[in-house]
Design a protein around this motif. Structure first.
Motif, mmCIF file in Angstrom:
data_model
loop_
_atom_site.group_PDB
_atom_site.id
_atom_site.type_symbol
_atom_site.label_atom_id
_atom_site.label_comp_id
_atom_site.label_asym_id
_atom_site.label_seq_id
_atom_site.Cartn_x
_atom_site.Cartn_y
_atom_site.Cartn_z
ATOM 1 N N PHE A 85 -18.132 1.455 8.484
ATOM 2 C CA PHE A 85 -18.350 0.010 8.515
ATOM 3 C C PHE A 85 -18.136 -0.647 7.148
ATOM 4 O O PHE A 85 -18.487 -1.807 6.965
ATOM 5 N N VAL A 86 -17.547 0.079 6.206
ATOM 6 C CA VAL A 86 -17.307 -0.452 4.871
ATOM 7 C C VAL A 86 -15.859 -0.164 4.477
ATOM 8 O O VAL A 86 -15.390 0.968 4.607
ATOM 9 N N ASN A 87 -15.166 -1.194 4.012
ATOM 10 C CA ASN A 87 -13.861 -0.994 3.391
ATOM 11 C C ASN A 87 -14.122 -0.558 1.949
ATOM 12 O O ASN A 87 -14.751 -1.282 1.176
ATOM 13 N N GLN A 88 -13.614 0.631 1.577
ATOM 14 C CA GLN A 88 -14.000 1.277 0.330
ATOM 15 C C GLN A 88 -12.949 1.159 -0.776
ATOM 16 O O GLN A 88 -12.954 1.954 -1.714
ATOM 17 N N LYS A 89 -12.099 0.145 -0.701
ATOM 18 C CA LYS A 89 -11.045 0.014 -1.705
ATOM 19 C C LYS A 89 -11.505 -0.700 -2.981
ATOM 20 O O LYS A 89 -10.700 -0.985 -3.858
ATOM 21 N N GLY A 90 -12.772 -0.985 -3.087
ATOM 22 C CA GLY A 90 -13.270 -1.722 -4.241
ATOM 23 C C GLY A 90 -13.206 -0.934 -5.535
ATOM 24 O O GLY A 90 -13.268 0.295 -5.556
ATOM 25 N N LEU A 91 -13.109 -1.689 -6.645
ATOM 26 C CA LEU A 91 -13.274 -1.089 -7.966
ATOM 27 C C LEU A 91 -14.744 -0.796 -8.234
ATOM 28 O O LEU A 91 -15.078 0.062 -9.047
ATOM 29 N N VAL A 92 -15.611 -1.544 -7.544
ATOM 30 C CA VAL A 92 -17.047 -1.281 -7.622
ATOM 31 C C VAL A 92 -17.549 -1.058 -6.206
ATOM 32 O O VAL A 92 -16.901 -1.428 -5.225
ATOM 33 N N ASN A 93 -18.702 -0.437 -6.111
ATOM 34 C CA ASN A 93 -19.288 -0.146 -4.808
ATOM 35 C C ASN A 93 -19.868 -1.405 -4.173
ATOM 36 O O ASN A 93 -19.933 -2.470 -4.785
ATOM 37 N N VAL A 133 -5.204 7.931 -9.742
ATOM 38 C CA VAL A 133 -3.769 8.221 -9.699
ATOM 39 C C VAL A 133 -2.991 7.000 -9.239
ATOM 40 O O VAL A 133 -2.002 6.591 -9.865
ATOM 41 N N LEU A 134 -3.422 6.402 -8.141
ATOM 42 C CA LEU A 134 -2.668 5.269 -7.608
ATOM 43 C C LEU A 134 -2.752 4.061 -8.522
ATOM 44 O O LEU A 134 -1.732 3.430 -8.823
ATOM 45 N N HIS A 135 -3.942 3.725 -8.985
ATOM 46 C CA HIS A 135 -4.069 2.535 -9.833
ATOM 47 C C HIS A 135 -3.324 2.704 -11.152
ATOM 48 O O HIS A 135 -2.702 1.757 -11.639
ATOM 49 N N ALA A 136 -3.381 3.887 -11.735
ATOM 50 C CA ALA A 136 -2.664 4.108 -12.998
ATOM 51 C C ALA A 136 -1.174 3.928 -12.800
ATOM 52 O O ALA A 136 -0.494 3.313 -13.633
ATOM 53 N N SER A 137 -0.647 4.451 -11.698
ATOM 54 C CA SER A 137 0.785 4.320 -11.436
ATOM 55 C C SER A 137 1.169 2.870 -11.164
ATOM 56 O O SER A 137 2.158 2.356 -11.702
ATOM 57 N N TYR A 138 0.394 2.187 -10.331
ATOM 58 C CA TYR A 138 0.696 0.790 -10.016
ATOM 59 C C TYR A 138 0.651 -0.072 -11.278
ATOM 60 O O TYR A 138 1.528 -0.922 -11.492
ATOM 61 N N CYS A 179 -12.901 1.501 -13.025
ATOM 62 C CA CYS A 179 -13.122 0.298 -13.843
ATOM 63 C C CYS A 179 -12.771 0.566 -15.302
ATOM 64 O O CYS A 179 -12.297 -0.327 -16.016
ATOM 65 N N GLY A 180 -13.022 1.785 -15.763
ATOM 66 C CA GLY A 180 -12.693 2.125 -17.141
ATOM 67 C C GLY A 180 -11.214 2.032 -17.426
ATOM 68 O O GLY A 180 -10.802 1.655 -18.536
ATOM 69 N N LEU A 181 -10.379 2.368 -16.430
ATOM 70 C CA LEU A 181 -8.935 2.250 -16.605
ATOM 71 C C LEU A 181 -8.537 0.790 -16.794
ATOM 72 O O LEU A 181 -7.721 0.462 -17.672
ATOM 73 N N TYR A 182 -9.105 -0.112 -15.998
ATOM 74 C CA TYR A 182 -8.754 -1.530 -16.119
ATOM 75 C C TYR A 182 -9.244 -2.103 -17.445
ATOM 76 O O TYR A 182 -8.537 -2.909 -18.077
ATOM 77 N N ARG A 183 -10.417 -1.712 -17.865
ATOM 78 C CA ARG A 183 -10.890 -2.194 -19.166
ATOM 79 C C ARG A 183 -9.976 -1.688 -20.282
ATOM 80 O O ARG A 183 -9.683 -2.421 -21.232
ATOM 81 N N ALA A 184 -9.545 -0.442 -20.182
ATOM 82 C CA ALA A 184 -8.654 0.112 -21.203
ATOM 83 C C ALA A 184 -7.337 -0.651 -21.262
ATOM 84 O O ALA A 184 -6.760 -0.855 -22.335
ATOM 85 N N TYR A 185 -6.861 -1.102 -20.108
ATOM 86 C CA TYR A 185 -5.605 -1.851 -20.061
ATOM 87 C C TYR A 185 -5.748 -3.267 -20.617
ATOM 88 O O TYR A 185 -4.863 -3.761 -21.330
ATOM 89 N N PHE A 186 -6.856 -3.940 -20.310
ATOM 90 C CA PHE A 186 -6.868 -5.389 -20.479
ATOM 91 C C PHE A 186 -7.911 -5.949 -21.434
ATOM 92 O O PHE A 186 -7.919 -7.155 -21.676
ATOM 93 N N LEU A 187 -8.776 -5.123 -21.992
ATOM 94 C CA LEU A 187 -9.712 -5.617 -22.987
ATOM 95 C C LEU A 187 -9.188 -5.333 -24.386
ATOM 96 O O LEU A 187 -8.538 -4.313 -24.627
ATOM 97 N N SER A 188 -9.504 -6.223 -25.312
ATOM 98 C CA SER A 188 -9.054 -6.041 -26.695
ATOM 99 C C SER A 188 -10.015 -5.175 -27.491
ATOM 100 O O SER A 188 -9.597 -4.438 -28.386
ATOM 101 N N GLU A 189 -11.316 -5.245 -27.186
ATOM 102 C CA GLU A 189 -12.263 -4.404 -27.917
ATOM 103 C C GLU A 189 -12.105 -2.949 -27.483
ATOM 104 O O GLU A 189 -11.553 -2.643 -26.435
ATOM 105 N N TYR A 248 0.825 -1.204 0.000
ATOM 106 C CA TYR A 248 0.000 0.000 0.000
ATOM 107 C C TYR A 248 0.866 1.263 0.000
ATOM 108 O O TYR A 248 0.598 2.210 0.747
ATOM 109 N N PHE A 249 1.902 1.255 -0.849
ATOM 110 C CA PHE A 249 2.694 2.467 -1.024
ATOM 111 C C PHE A 249 1.795 3.572 -1.578
ATOM 112 O O PHE A 249 1.024 3.361 -2.501
ATOM 113 N N GLY A 250 1.908 4.745 -0.990
ATOM 114 C CA GLY A 250 1.068 5.846 -1.428
ATOM 115 C C GLY A 250 -0.291 5.878 -0.754
ATOM 116 O O GLY A 250 -1.116 6.729 -1.064
#
Length: 889
Positions: free
Chosen positions: A582-590, A545-550, A599-609, A488-490
């Motif tokens: 009472f909620v850990n909020q680190k999810g990509l979805v709520n 910012v963090l996910h893009a850098s990681y 989620c759009g960043l991950y799709r841009a990285y890993f989907l072919s379409e 959890y750097f950053g």
């Protein structure tokens, strides 16, 4: 009537039969539930205190999220009335639980049937001898989720929901059958000892029970069929079954020519159909198992990279907890299926079932969709140095492996997560006690490693570690085949770029050790947005910012086998008090599975379409100061995620030009106008995304034009939009003439969260915690240079608690009350435009600690005075959390 019910029940069971001669049906409807303990045997289940419920069920779906600290952890009872037809007599009748947390005592017709310890693995009991055939029977379950020092997990950053939260089934078979009672496994196991592109060898083994008093001669036959239902391999063997016994069998070297290989991109599944028949002409099938067969092989190369079917594959995935908003962990199979389908559709090929074995449906879906699985048991944060804890851990791992090893998606078996975390933060231990606890942890890890290798020699073992040198110094990190680092750097420590430094050092020191980043990610609240995002502001922008850098760092590490984001979805953690308590909020979805924009960043990285995603689907209510007086324009930034070369942005039908995409994102400065703004982002092939931004333009000179309403998130650099009240609380500022802002005092900042203001505590009586968690302390006055008129003024306060141990990390969950809590003594007067409106406001005395307080006033502004609210201390320091003005009436 009773006879009709039994006939209907029998018909239902038969209609759900999925294997020859075997009835298998869920028994989820019409249970009765009693909260609290009662004396066995259970009677009077029709009394008012017994509620009728359906399974899956948890008793903590509400109290783990209310404002009362803690949630019920103790004993509850479940009872089910079960009609049993006479036709079942002479057969084997099994009661099967997919999971119940965490200690279960099961009774049949008032007599003990069996016990089970552990909340995340299946268990089963033979009911045959205790049933009343042709009559109504009663199944009762005493269930206890109370803390037990001998049962993992002990303490962790997730809620330990109690309940029969997975399916319960009744299985009826002939008295000669595959072994139901081998740790609630299938009783039949498929192995693939040799697989390559030319051919594959399959082995089927298991155990057969003969519950009769007669010796039986049987034939065991296995056929491997492809997706076209063509038999590609077939073998049989004969067995002699002694009476009332279990007999092992093995069918080897089922050879498949030119096999279709299982891969995340094409998860081809064969089926192994194994049958028991009597050794006689035209004998009927006594029992049958149908199991998935995925033909693949995997390994790590010399540099630590993961190889599947002889080719490199970066493991790209997520962790997943099993709970859902308003349901706790009591999810039907459809919820599990939908989660993993969404995970796959985001471009992932890998999943970690953190921090426990999950429902059988999960592994079935991963086989089907093509998700490689790291599955683990919940030895989390710490252990108890006792023989009972060790045996419970070993039993869990044995059950876990036997219940999941037939799934080709499962490639890693884990058994510890951040297990030294509790030891690190336990200040009560002497050096000798600390060393003894460390040695006990290493000893247990070695036992779990040995058991895992014995049970699943064709799988890799893995352990998840937190950022501490103790794992290497103690030798703990040398025990498993693969090391997972939860980093959890950053967020919790240091800077984002330190990720590469850390992993490069680990690889240089341990070049033959395969590594996975098993957790990473910041908390994010879709209601919070920042123009200059920083750690711990809980903005969606800092999450980008963090996910893009990681992602950029990890994708450029050939020695890193893979990574799994923490977490796929927000999840319940009753001890947390972040912007959504009472909620850990680190999810990509709520928590409700609506997507965050990352989620759009991950799709841009890993989907072919083609992927085009405007990162503002939640930031659709914005406000900003006019660029200059009279222009009616405000420049604001818009980010677009894409896997294409260029993106054109169109505002209200006018193009803002094209920009090249770099590292899967592109940024535009957009000249917004007051009101509705339609944004379209289009790639070169015409694929587009669209959002509507509702923009509030704040005049450059507030005194000349004024505003209808303005709400300030005092002491904060982020905006907060409350979707229920439809109010946008904008970032705070120091006062400058002709505008607004605070005078005197400083935004409150906790010591552990550098650069970030506010507290991490649940503020009672509100769902707008982000407004009340931040404040300016020592404030002298707050000014709005608005034109003359009548206004409503709202002031927001809360009395915060000072924690004496400010530097403790939020994931140190060893105890809730590890620090002494005190409130700052304060009392102050409030005056508006020179008129005293509140005398000696004492928030703790008048309202209590951490209680949201709002005070409303109607005021007339005359003679160009604007609005000035003064805060004058009589004891301690003043404070203010939020302020809002609106035209009135």
């Amino acid at each position: 009537m009773k006879k009709i019910l039994m006939i209907l029940f029998f018909v239902l069971l038969c209609s759900n039969s999925i294997m020859a001669q075997r009835i298998n049906t869920t028994m989820n409807a019409g249970w009765r539930f009693h909260e609290g303990d009662i004396q066995a045997p259970v009677t009077n289940i029709h009394a008012e205190e017994w509620r009728i419920i359906n399974l899956p069920h948890t008793w903590n779906d509400q109290d783990a999220f209310d404002e009362t600290p803690d949630y019920y952890r103790g004993v509850c009872w479940y009872v089910k009335e079960l009609p049993v037809p006479q036709e079942w007599k002479g057969k084997t009748v099994v009661l099967y639980f997919e999971g119940a947390n965490q200690k279960a005592e099961v009774f049949l017709n008032g007599k003990p049937l069996g016990n089970h310890v552990g909340g995340y693995t299946a268990f089963s009991f033979d009911m045959s001898k205790g049933l009343k055939y042709g009559d109504m029977n009663t199944v009762a379950v005493k269930l206890d989720n109370a803390h037990d020092e001998n049962i993992p997990p002990l303490r962790a950053d997730f809620t330990f929901y109690g309940g029969i939260y997975r399916n319960v089934s009744v299985i009826v078979s002939e008295p000669i059958h595959f072994d139901f009672f081998n740790n609630a496994s299938d009783g039949v196991f498929v192995e693939t000892p040799s697989v390559n592109e030319q051919n594959a060898l399959v082995k089927v083994l298991g155990s057969i029970a003969n519950d009769t008093a007669i010796r039986k001669n049987v034939i065991i036959e296995t056929a491997i069929i492809d997706k076209n239902n063509q038999v590609v391999a077939k073998k049989a063997t004969k067995l002699r079954l002694p009476p009332n016994s279990k007999t092992d069998f093995s069918i080897e070297k089922l050879k498949i020519q030119s096999p279709k290989l299982w891969h995340p991109d094409h998860p081809y599944l064969y089926q192994a159909i194994t049958q028991i028949k009597e050794d006689a002409q035209a004998a009927p099938v006594l029992d049958q198992m149908v199991l998935p067969v995925g033909l693949r092989w995997y390994e790590f190369d010399q540099a630590g990279g993961f190889m599947l079917n002889g080719k490199p594959l970066k493991l790209v995935g997520a962790n997943r907890h099993q709970d859902f908003e308003d349901l706790g962990n009591a999810l039907s199979d459809a919820y599990h299926f939908n989660d993993y389908k969404k995970i796959k559709e985001m471009g992932f090929n890998f999943i970690r079932t953190a921090h426990y074995p999950q429902a059988p449906e999960v592994y079935r879906v991963c086989d089907e969709l093509g998700l490689l699985v790291w599955s683990e048991i919940p030895v989390v944060s710490s252990i108890t140095d006792s023989e009972a804890f060790a045996q419970n851990s070993l039993n869990m791992q044995r059950e876990h492996i036997r219940q999941t090893r037939n799934h080709p998606s499962v490639i890693f078996y884990g058994y510890m997560n951040e297990v030294l975390l509790g030891l690190q933060y336990n200040r009560s231990l002497s050096d000798t006690e600390r060393q003894q606890a460390l040695m006990a942890t290493v000893d247990l890890a070695k036992k779990l490693e040995a058991l895992t290798k014995m049970e699943a020699p064709d799988h890799y073992t893995v352990m998840a570690l937190h950022n501490s040198p103790s794992y290497n110094e103690s030798g703990l990190a040398d025990i498993p085949d693969v090391v997972g680092w939860n980093l959890y750097f950053g967020w919790y420590y240091q800077n984002i770029d330190d990720l590469t430094t850390f992993l490069a050092e680990q690889h240089a020191t341990y070049p033959k050790r395969p590594m996975i980043v098993s957790e990473y990610g910041p908390g994010a609240d879709v209601r919070i947005h920042a123009k200059t995002p920083v750690p711990w502001d809980f903005s969606e922008e800092y999450q980008y910012v963090l996910h893009a850098s990681y992602l950029k760092q990890m994708m450029n590490m050939p020695y890193l086998a893979g990574f799994a984001v923490w977490n796929f979805a927000d999840f319940g953690s009753e001890r947390r008090n972040d912007t959504i308590p009472f909620v850990n909020q680190k999810g990509l979805v709520n928590f409700d599975r609506t997507e965050k924009d990352v989620c759009g960043l991950y799709r841009a990285y890993f989907l072919s379409e083609s992927v085009v995603h405007i990162a503002s689907h939640h930031n659709t209510h914005r406000a900003g100061i006019e660029q200059s007086a009279g222009t009616g324009i405000c420049l604001d930034s818009i980010k677009v995620f894409s896997n294409q070369k260029t993106i054109e942005l169109i505002l209200n039908g006018k193009t803002l030009g094209q920009k090249p995409v770099k590292d899967h994102e592109v940024n535009f400065e957009v000249p917004f106008k007051e009101g509705k703004n339609v944004l379209k982002a289009v790639d070169e092939s015409g694929h587009l995304d669209q959002v509507v931004i509702n923009y509030t333009m704040i005049p450059f000179h507030l005194d000349a034009v004024g505003v209808k309403a303005l709400a300030i998130n005092v002491g904060s650099d982020v905006s907060f939009y409350d979707p229920k009240t439809k109010v946008l609380w904008i970032p705070d500022r120091k006062y400058t003439p002709k505008t607004w802002g605070y005078v005197g005092g400083e935004p409150y900042a906790t010591q552990r969260r550098q650069r970030i203001t506010g507290i991490s505590q649940n503020v009672l009586g509100t769902e707008m915690d982000p407004v009340f968690q931040t404040f300016v302390e020592g404030i002298k006055n707050y000014r709005f240079d608005v034109p003359d008129g009548q206004y409503k003024l709202t002031l927001c306060f809360q009395e915060y608690i000072t924690r004496t141990r400010q530097n403790e990390l939020i994931n140190n969950l060893s105890t809730r009350d590890s620090a002494e809590n005190t409130a700052e003594a304060r009392e102050f007067d409030i005056a508006i435009n020179g008129k005293n409106v509140v005398k000696k406001l004492n928030l703790e005395r008048d309202y209590g600690r951490l209680r949201a307080v709002t005070l409303d006033f109607v005021i007339d502004v005359e003679n160009g005075t604007g609005i000035q609210t003064d805060f004058s201390p009589t004891i301690g320091k003043t404070l203010l959390s939020g302020i809002r003005i609106s035209s009135h009436p």
